[in-house]
Design a protein around this motif. Structure first.
Motif, PDB file in Angstrom:
ATOM      1  N   ALA A 255      68.748 -15.432   6.887  1.00 23.84           N
ATOM      2  CA  ALA A 255      68.848 -14.265   7.767  1.00 23.84           C
ATOM      3  C   ALA A 255      68.145 -13.062   7.155  1.00 23.84           C
ATOM      4  CB  ALA A 255      70.320 -13.949   8.032  1.00 23.84           C
ATOM      5  N   ALA A 256      68.315 -12.864   5.853  1.00 20.06           N
ATOM      6  CA  ALA A 256      67.667 -11.740   5.172  1.00 20.06           C
ATOM      7  C   ALA A 256      66.154 -11.896   5.183  1.00 20.06           C
ATOM      8  CB  ALA A 256      68.185 -11.634   3.744  1.00 20.06           C
ATOM      9  N   PHE A 257      65.689 -13.125   5.004  1.00 21.83           N
ATOM     10  CA  PHE A 257      64.245 -13.397   5.017  1.00 21.83           C
ATOM     11  C   PHE A 257      63.665 -13.062   6.389  1.00 21.83           C
ATOM     12  CE2 PHE A 257      60.532 -15.934   5.869  1.00 21.83           C
ATOM     13  CZ  PHE A 257      59.811 -15.926   4.688  1.00 21.83           C
ATOM     14  N   MET A 258      64.338 -13.524   7.459  1.00 19.72           N
ATOM     15  CA  MET A 258      63.818 -13.288   8.803  1.00 19.72           C
ATOM     16  C   MET A 258      63.907 -11.807   9.171  1.00 19.72           C
ATOM     17  SD  MET A 258      62.273 -14.608  11.313  1.00 19.72           S
ATOM     18  CE  MET A 258      62.440 -16.360  10.939  1.00 19.72           C
ATOM     19  N   GLU A 259      64.965 -11.139   8.746  1.00 15.57           N
ATOM     20  CA  GLU A 259      65.079  -9.693   9.002  1.00 15.57           C
ATOM     21  C   GLU A 259      63.904  -8.945   8.369  1.00 15.57           C
ATOM     22  OE1 GLU A 259      67.979  -5.872   7.936  1.00 15.57           O
ATOM     23  OE2 GLU A 259      68.637  -7.907   7.450  1.00 15.57           O
ATOM     24  N   ALA A 260      63.573  -9.298   7.130  1.00 12.33           N
ATOM     25  CA  ALA A 260      62.458  -8.652   6.427  1.00 12.33           C
ATOM     26  C   ALA A 260      61.127  -8.948   7.112  1.00 12.33           C
ATOM     27  CB  ALA A 260      62.415  -9.121   4.977  1.00 12.33           C
ATOM     28  N   ALA A 261      60.957 -10.181   7.594  1.00 11.55           N
ATOM     29  CA  ALA A 261      59.720 -10.547   8.289  1.00 11.55           C
ATOM     30  C   ALA A 261      59.578  -9.758   9.585  1.00 11.55           C
ATOM     31  CB  ALA A 261      59.719 -12.050   8.584  1.00 11.55           C
ATOM     32  N   LEU A 262      60.677  -9.607  10.315  1.00 14.08           N
ATOM     33  CA  LEU A 262      60.646  -8.857  11.567  1.00 14.08           C
ATOM     34  C   LEU A 262      60.388  -7.372  11.318  1.00 14.08           C
ATOM     35  CD1 LEU A 262      63.611 -10.637  13.374  1.00 14.08           C
ATOM     36  CD2 LEU A 262      61.205 -10.732  14.049  1.00 14.08           C
ATOM     37  N   GLU A 263      60.895  -6.854  10.215  1.00 16.40           N
ATOM     38  CA  GLU A 263      60.636  -5.446   9.895  1.00 16.40           C
ATOM     39  C   GLU A 263      59.152  -5.215   9.638  1.00 16.40           C
ATOM     40  OE1 GLU A 263      62.402  -1.773   7.198  1.00 16.40           O
ATOM     41  OE2 GLU A 263      62.891  -3.837   6.647  1.00 16.40           O
ATOM     42  N   LYS A 264      58.505  -6.172   8.983  1.00 15.76           N
ATOM     43  CA  LYS A 264      57.056  -6.074   8.761  1.00 15.76           C
ATOM     44  C   LYS A 264      56.311  -6.074  10.092  1.00 15.76           C
ATOM     45  CE  LYS A 264      57.022  -8.313   4.196  1.00 15.76           C
ATOM     46  NZ  LYS A 264      56.600  -9.517   3.439  1.00 15.76           N
ATOM     47  N   ALA A 265      56.768  -6.926  11.018  1.00 15.82           N
ATOM     48  CA  ALA A 265      56.138  -6.978  12.338  1.00 15.82           C
ATOM     49  C   ALA A 265      56.319  -5.651  13.075  1.00 15.82           C
ATOM     50  CB  ALA A 265      56.727  -8.124  13.159  1.00 15.82           C
ATOM     51  N   HIS A 266      57.505  -5.064  12.952  1.00 20.28           N
ATOM     52  CA  HIS A 266      57.787  -3.792  13.623  1.00 20.28           C
ATOM     53  C   HIS A 266      56.918  -2.663  13.077  1.00 20.28           C
ATOM     54  CE1 HIS A 266      60.068  -0.122  14.714  1.00 20.28           C
ATOM     55  NE2 HIS A 266      60.379  -0.809  15.792  1.00 20.28           N
ATOM     56  N   LYS A 267      56.605  -2.711  11.809  1.00 21.40           N
ATOM     57  CA  LYS A 267      55.789  -1.661  11.185  1.00 21.40           C
ATOM     58  C   LYS A 267      54.297  -1.852  11.448  1.00 21.40           C
ATOM     59  CE  LYS A 267      58.930  -0.574   7.355  1.00 21.40           C
ATOM     60  NZ  LYS A 267      59.135  -0.649   5.882  1.00 21.40           N
ATOM     61  N   SER A 268      53.914  -3.010  11.985  1.00 24.19           N
ATOM     62  CA  SER A 268      52.496  -3.303  12.176  1.00 24.19           C
ATOM     63  C   SER A 268      51.865  -2.391  13.229  1.00 24.19           C
ATOM     64  CB  SER A 268      52.305  -4.771  12.593  1.00 24.19           C
ATOM     65  OG  SER A 268      52.780  -4.973  13.922  1.00 24.19           O
ATOM     66  N   LYS A 269      50.582  -2.187  13.105  1.00 26.01           N
ATOM     67  CA  LYS A 269      49.836  -1.386  14.072  1.00 26.01           C
ATOM     68  C   LYS A 269      49.883  -2.029  15.454  1.00 26.01           C
ATOM     69  CE  LYS A 269      45.241   0.554  14.970  1.00 26.01           C
ATOM     70  NZ  LYS A 269      43.838   0.644  14.490  1.00 26.01           N
ATOM     71  N   ALA A 270      49.830  -3.357  15.476  1.00 27.51           N
ATOM     72  CA  ALA A 270      49.844  -4.080  16.748  1.00 27.51           C
ATOM     73  C   ALA A 270      51.131  -3.807  17.522  1.00 27.51           C
ATOM     74  CB  ALA A 270      49.677  -5.578  16.505  1.00 27.51           C
ATOM     75  N   TRP A 271      52.282  -3.823  16.821  1.00 24.87           N
ATOM     76  CA  TRP A 271      53.539  -3.543  17.506  1.00 24.87           C
ATOM     77  C   TRP A 271      53.598  -2.096  17.978  1.00 24.87           C
ATOM     78  CZ3 TRP A 271      57.327  -5.033  20.328  1.00 24.87           C
ATOM     79  CH2 TRP A 271      58.364  -4.134  20.590  1.00 24.87           C
ATOM     80  N   GLN A 272      53.201  -1.163  17.135  1.00 27.32           N
ATOM     81  CA  GLN A 272      53.256   0.251  17.504  1.00 27.32           C
ATOM     82  C   GLN A 272      52.420   0.515  18.753  1.00 27.32           C
ATOM     83  OE1 GLN A 272      55.380   2.330  15.936  1.00 27.32           O
ATOM     84  NE2 GLN A 272      55.973   0.597  14.657  1.00 27.32           N
ATOM     85  N   GLU A 273      51.266  -0.103  18.831  1.00 28.16           N
ATOM     86  CA  GLU A 273      50.394   0.066  20.000  1.00 28.16           C
ATOM     87  C   GLU A 273      51.029  -0.555  21.244  1.00 28.16           C
ATOM     88  OE1 GLU A 273      46.697  -1.639  18.797  1.00 28.16           O
ATOM     89  OE2 GLU A 273      46.021   0.184  17.765  1.00 28.16           O
ATOM     90  N   PHE A 274      51.629  -1.744  21.071  1.00 28.47           N
ATOM     91  CA  PHE A 274      52.279  -2.414  22.196  1.00 28.47           C
ATOM     92  C   PHE A 274      53.458  -1.582  22.706  1.00 28.47           C
ATOM     93  CE2 PHE A 274      55.677  -5.181  23.785  1.00 28.47           C
ATOM     94  CZ  PHE A 274      55.016  -5.835  24.817  1.00 28.47           C
ATOM     95  N   ALA A 275      54.276  -1.075  21.790  1.00 29.38           N
ATOM     96  CA  ALA A 275      55.442  -0.282  22.175  1.00 29.38           C
ATOM     97  C   ALA A 275      55.024   0.971  22.943  1.00 29.38           C
ATOM     98  CB  ALA A 275      56.247   0.098  20.933  1.00 29.38           C
ATOM     99  N   HIS A 276      53.960   1.613  22.493  1.00 34.01           N
ATOM    100  CA  HIS A 276      53.484   2.825  23.163  1.00 34.01           C
ATOM    101  C   HIS A 276      52.939   2.488  24.558  1.00 34.01           C
ATOM    102  CE1 HIS A 276      51.813   6.876  23.517  1.00 34.01           C
ATOM    103  NE2 HIS A 276      50.742   6.300  24.046  1.00 34.01           N
ATOM    104  N   LYS A 277      52.134   1.448  24.629  1.00 38.55           N
ATOM    105  CA  LYS A 277      51.513   1.073  25.904  1.00 38.55           C
ATOM    106  C   LYS A 277      52.552   0.666  26.937  1.00 38.55           C
ATOM    107  CE  LYS A 277      48.160  -2.069  28.012  1.00 38.55           C
ATOM    108  NZ  LYS A 277      47.198  -3.171  27.797  1.00 38.55           N
ATOM    109  N   ASN A 278      53.623   0.023  26.498  1.00 39.94           N
ATOM    110  CA  ASN A 278      54.633  -0.484  27.424  1.00 39.94           C
ATOM    111  C   ASN A 278      55.807   0.467  27.609  1.00 39.94           C
ATOM    112  OD1 ASN A 278      54.019  -3.478  28.309  1.00 39.94           O
ATOM    113  ND2 ASN A 278      53.254  -3.213  26.228  1.00 39.94           N
ATOM    114  N   VAL A 279      55.628   1.691  27.178  1.00 36.45           N
ATOM    115  CA  VAL A 279      56.587   2.767  27.433  1.00 36.45           C
ATOM    116  C   VAL A 279      57.961   2.472  26.827  1.00 36.45           C
ATOM    117  CG1 VAL A 279      57.190   4.472  29.209  1.00 36.45           C
ATOM    118  CG2 VAL A 279      55.389   2.858  29.669  1.00 36.45           C
ATOM    119  N   PHE A 280      57.968   1.908  25.634  1.00 37.73           N
ATOM    120  CA  PHE A 280      59.217   1.672  24.922  1.00 37.73           C
ATOM    121  C   PHE A 280      59.651   2.944  24.180  1.00 37.73           C
ATOM    122  CE2 PHE A 280      58.708  -3.190  24.068  1.00 37.73           C
ATOM    123  CZ  PHE A 280      58.905  -3.431  25.405  1.00 37.73           C
ATOM    124  N   GLU A 281      60.957   3.096  24.027  1.00 37.17           N
ATOM    125  CA  GLU A 281      61.495   4.080  23.084  1.00 37.17           C
ATOM    126  C   GLU A 281      61.623   3.324  21.761  1.00 37.17           C
ATOM    127  OE1 GLU A 281      64.167   7.318  25.253  1.00 37.17           O
ATOM    128  OE2 GLU A 281      64.967   5.315  25.555  1.00 37.17           O
TER     129      GLU A 281
END
Length: 328
Positions: free
Chosen positions: A269-295
């Motif tokens: 669980a700790a490993f997957m949490e850390a992996a998901l945090e890396k994905a959340h910090k990625s430029k790709a996620w930030q761009e997707f969140a902005h484009k799709n009107v996420f908070e």
């Protein structure tokens, strides 16, 4: 060479004997070592499905996880099919639930289903996907006020598309009805994409599902947004008023995140949490969140678990009000 081989054989024999005598075994295979299944409770094309596919794509393209990732749509029963599957996989770290908080909490709040929060290991919260009141571009409802006035004149005739009887879209509709003294009809669909298509096809008058599920249609000027359920206007859509601004204080949205079944190894669980945090910090996620009107907002495992517990109490009140909260 013969002597060296005998030495190697002796060392191997000694190691094997030591393992049997002392109970030591070879170290377990490192996690993860095989395909990880990301379960989605809705049909392909909806907001939850899109979220799962974007994040798994980031995990692989950014080389955060090297193992294959499989997105599996397990639809039906208002999410119960997928959640029962997660329940049946207790302790399995190779299954990850794609969480849409509205539907998950609806099922968790119903004692007759046996799908409480104790069947999950919360991993990460990525963002709040806001609800919106959306109509077709050629709709006779030019404003939110038009929709409400029509509903007052003709109660229980205007139809709204939602994804489940107890999901965030249905909750938003319920809160609008309660705040405005109106009464709408609603039809449930397998996913937000289907709800949007129903509006575009003229089969229903509007939807209260997530903006992300209709964003392509909004950009193409095929749909119009009458109001947002956010606390304040979003930078991505500065011209769209909130319902609070329009005199109807309704704030609701779908939390997007991930969970594993209960009972998984803490290390996994700790490993997957850390992996998901890396994905959340990625430029790709930030761009997707902005484009799709996420908070956009990150919560780790402990904070996400506390958030779900708090929201479950609110959901129980809603479900009791619409007759789904009590055991039949």
């Amino acid at each position: 060479m013969i002597i060296q081989n005998r030495i190697r054989n002796f060392i191997s024999l000694f190691a094997g004997t030591l393992a049997m005598v002392t109970g030591f075994a070879a170290p377990a295979q490192a996690y993860p070592s095989k395909t990880i299944e990301f379960v989605v409770h809705t049909a392909p094309g909806g907001g939850t499905d899109l979220f799962a596919r974007v994040v798994t794509d980031i995990l692989q393209k950014e080389k955060i996880l090297a193992q294959p990732l499989l997105v599996a749509n397990r639809t039906g029963g208002g999410g119960a099919i997928a959640y029962n599957y997660i329940k049946s996989r207790r302790g399995d770290p190779y299954v990850v639930m794609t969480v849409a908080t509205g539907t998950l909490l609806t099922n968790a709040a119903r004692p007759d289903l046996g799908l409480g929060l104790d069947i999950y290991t919360p991993l990460a919260f990525f963002a709040l996907d806001p609800q919106a009141i959306m109509v077709a571009a050629d709709s006779r409802f030019a404003t939110f006020k038009d929709l409400i006035e029509a509903a007052r004149k003709q109660p229980d005739t205007i139809v709204c598309a939602v994804t489940s009887p107890g999901g965030s879209g249905r909750l938003a509709l319920y809160m609008i009805e309660k705040a405005t003294g109106t009464k709408f009809r609603f039809v449930s669909f397998k996913g937000g994409g289907d709800a949007v298509l129903a509006v575009l096809g003229g089969h229903v008058q509007f939807t209260t599902e997530n903006v992300s599920e209709a964003f392509a249609s909004i950009e193409a000027k095929q749909m119009r947004v009458l109001g947002m359920t956010t606390e304040r206007r979003l930078a991505q859509m500065p011209d769209i008023p909130t319902l609070t601004e329009l005199g109807t204080a309704v704030q609701v949205g779908t939390g997007r995140g991930f969970a594993m079944p209960a009972g998984v190894p803490k290390e996994a669980a700790a490993f997957m949490e850390a992996a998901l945090e890396k994905a959340h910090k990625s430029k790709a996620w930030q761009e997707f969140a902005h484009k799709n009107v996420f908070e956009n907002r990150w919560m780790g495992s402990a904070e996400f678990a506390a958030y779900l517990t708090k929201r479950q109490s609110e959901m129980q009140d809603f479900l009791q009000s619409i007759g789904l909260g009590q055991k039949p």
